[in-house]
Scaffold this motif. Structure first.
Motif, PDB file in Angstrom:
ATOM      1  N   ASP A  75      38.425  42.613  43.984  1.00 53.41           N
ATOM      2  CA  ASP A  75      39.735  42.038  44.289  1.00 53.41           C
ATOM      3  C   ASP A  75      39.658  40.533  44.505  1.00 53.41           C
ATOM      4  O   ASP A  75      40.684  39.854  44.479  1.00 53.41           O
ATOM      5  CB  ASP A  75      40.332  42.693  45.542  1.00 53.41           C
ATOM      6  CG  ASP A  75      40.700  44.143  45.298  1.00 53.41           C
ATOM      7  OD1 ASP A  75      41.226  44.455  44.219  1.00 53.41           O
ATOM      8  OD2 ASP A  75      40.462  44.972  46.196  1.00 53.41           O
ATOM      9  N   PRO A  87      47.207  38.314  42.705  1.00 54.74           N
ATOM     10  CA  PRO A  87      46.524  39.616  42.696  1.00 54.74           C
ATOM     11  C   PRO A  87      45.843  39.844  41.343  1.00 54.74           C
ATOM     12  O   PRO A  87      46.488  39.763  40.298  1.00 54.74           O
ATOM     13  CB  PRO A  87      47.658  40.617  42.927  1.00 54.74           C
ATOM     14  CG  PRO A  87      48.773  39.826  43.527  1.00 54.74           C
ATOM     15  CD  PRO A  87      48.638  38.436  42.973  1.00 54.74           C
ATOM     16  N   ALA A  88      44.545  40.072  41.384  1.00 56.44           N
ATOM     17  CA  ALA A  88      43.778  40.233  40.145  1.00 56.44           C
ATOM     18  C   ALA A  88      42.622  41.191  40.392  1.00 56.44           C
ATOM     19  O   ALA A  88      42.197  41.401  41.526  1.00 56.44           O
ATOM     20  CB  ALA A  88      43.242  38.870  39.696  1.00 56.44           C
ATOM     21  N   TRP A  89      42.147  41.742  39.291  1.00 52.73           N
ATOM     22  CA  TRP A  89      40.883  42.453  39.298  1.00 52.73           C
ATOM     23  C   TRP A  89      39.899  41.579  38.542  1.00 52.73           C
ATOM     24  O   TRP A  89      40.214  41.076  37.450  1.00 52.73           O
ATOM     25  CB  TRP A  89      41.008  43.803  38.607  1.00 52.73           C
ATOM     26  CG  TRP A  89      40.872  44.979  39.527  1.00 52.73           C
ATOM     27  CD1 TRP A  89      40.633  44.964  40.864  1.00 52.73           C
ATOM     28  CD2 TRP A  89      40.976  46.348  39.157  1.00 52.73           C
ATOM     29  NE1 TRP A  89      40.582  46.236  41.346  1.00 52.73           N
ATOM     30  CE2 TRP A  89      40.790  47.110  40.324  1.00 52.73           C
ATOM     31  CE3 TRP A  89      41.205  47.012  37.964  1.00 52.73           C
ATOM     32  CZ2 TRP A  89      40.823  48.493  40.326  1.00 52.73           C
ATOM     33  CZ3 TRP A  89      41.244  48.385  37.956  1.00 52.73           C
ATOM     34  CH2 TRP A  89      41.055  49.128  39.134  1.00 52.73           C
ATOM     35  N   ALA A 115      44.986  48.361  36.763  1.00 53.78           N
ATOM     36  CA  ALA A 115      45.324  47.114  37.468  1.00 53.78           C
ATOM     37  C   ALA A 115      46.830  46.929  37.539  1.00 53.78           C
ATOM     38  O   ALA A 115      47.370  46.526  38.583  1.00 53.78           O
ATOM     39  CB  ALA A 115      44.657  45.930  36.778  1.00 53.78           C
ATOM     40  N   LYS A 120      48.432  44.339  40.080  1.00 58.68           N
ATOM     41  CA  LYS A 120      47.636  43.142  39.803  1.00 58.68           C
ATOM     42  C   LYS A 120      48.363  42.332  38.729  1.00 58.68           C
ATOM     43  O   LYS A 120      49.054  42.885  37.883  1.00 58.68           O
ATOM     44  CB  LYS A 120      46.232  43.503  39.306  1.00 58.68           C
ATOM     45  CG  LYS A 120      45.448  44.427  40.226  1.00 58.68           C
ATOM     46  CD  LYS A 120      45.029  43.736  41.483  1.00 58.68           C
ATOM     47  CE  LYS A 120      44.152  44.660  42.325  1.00 58.68           C
ATOM     48  NZ  LYS A 120      43.874  44.101  43.623  1.00 58.68           N
ATOM     49  N   GLN A 121      48.194  41.012  38.778  1.00 61.12           N
ATOM     50  CA  GLN A 121      48.823  40.145  37.783  1.00 61.12           C
ATOM     51  C   GLN A 121      47.868  39.725  36.678  1.00 61.12           C
ATOM     52  O   GLN A 121      48.294  39.319  35.597  1.00 61.12           O
ATOM     53  CB  GLN A 121      49.393  38.895  38.466  1.00 61.12           C
ATOM     54  CG  GLN A 121      50.551  39.211  39.387  1.00 61.12           C
ATOM     55  CD  GLN A 121      51.046  37.983  40.131  1.00 61.12           C
ATOM     56  OE1 GLN A 121      50.739  36.851  39.779  1.00 61.12           O
ATOM     57  NE2 GLN A 121      51.813  38.209  41.176  1.00 61.12           N
TER      58      GLN A 121
END
Length: 163
Positions: A75, A87-89, A115, A120-121
């Motif tokens: 994260d 927000p990302a993976w 994601a 997530k973006q």
């Protein structure tokens, strides 16, 4: 044939390490500079993958019961600290079975779907700067050049895909 994308538990972390070891050998035979064997395997060893699994960060793509691709999905990633906080993976240690062409791409596709589910973006990753083949691969998969990162023994190209 059943294909599933799921977290890998600590007892199965050895399977992820085996994929990485197999991929390191393949990279060497193809003369692709990405993971230098002694440095990479000493840092990303069984304890690393077991810990990632305990933390719920080790994911795998299974064909029936066989692991055909895996990666650590984070994260947060300090390599990206100077970039947009969204927000990302962060994909690390992506490896796929050498006898399963397309398994890495399918892993990325499934990770992208999961994601999105998790709001997530971005899906973000890095690969060795100057490694033309791997950079071209990720470019083809929609991961755009975002910048560079540097650590001892590694200079990387940061890439991201907007979800």
């Amino acid at each position: 044939m059943t294909i599933s994308f799921m977290q890998i538990y600590p007892a199965k972390a050895v399977l992820a390490l085996a994929l990485v070891e197999q991929r390191v050998t393949w990279l060497e035979t193809k003369r692709i500079e990405q993971w230098e064997r002694s440095h990479y395997l000493s840092r990303y060893n069984l304890a690393y993958f077991e810990n990632a699994a305990r933390l719920g960060r080790l994911w795998g793509l299974f064909e029936e019961s066989r692991l055909v691709a895996s990666a650590v999905l984070l994260d947060e990633d300090p390599r990206w600290q100077d970039y947009e906080k969204a927000p990302a993976w962060y994909v690390h240690n992506l490896a796929s079975a050498v006898d399963k062409p397309g398994a890495g791409a399918e892993f990325l596709h499934r990770a992208e779907m999961k994601a999105r589910e998790l709001k997530k973006q971005f899906l973000r990753l890095d690969c060795r700067t100057g490694a033309k083949k791997i950079n071209a691969y990720y470019e083809e998969k929609g991961f755009l050049y975002t910048g560079e990162c540097e650590e001892p023994f590694y200079k990387g190209t940061l890439r991201q895909k907007k979800l």
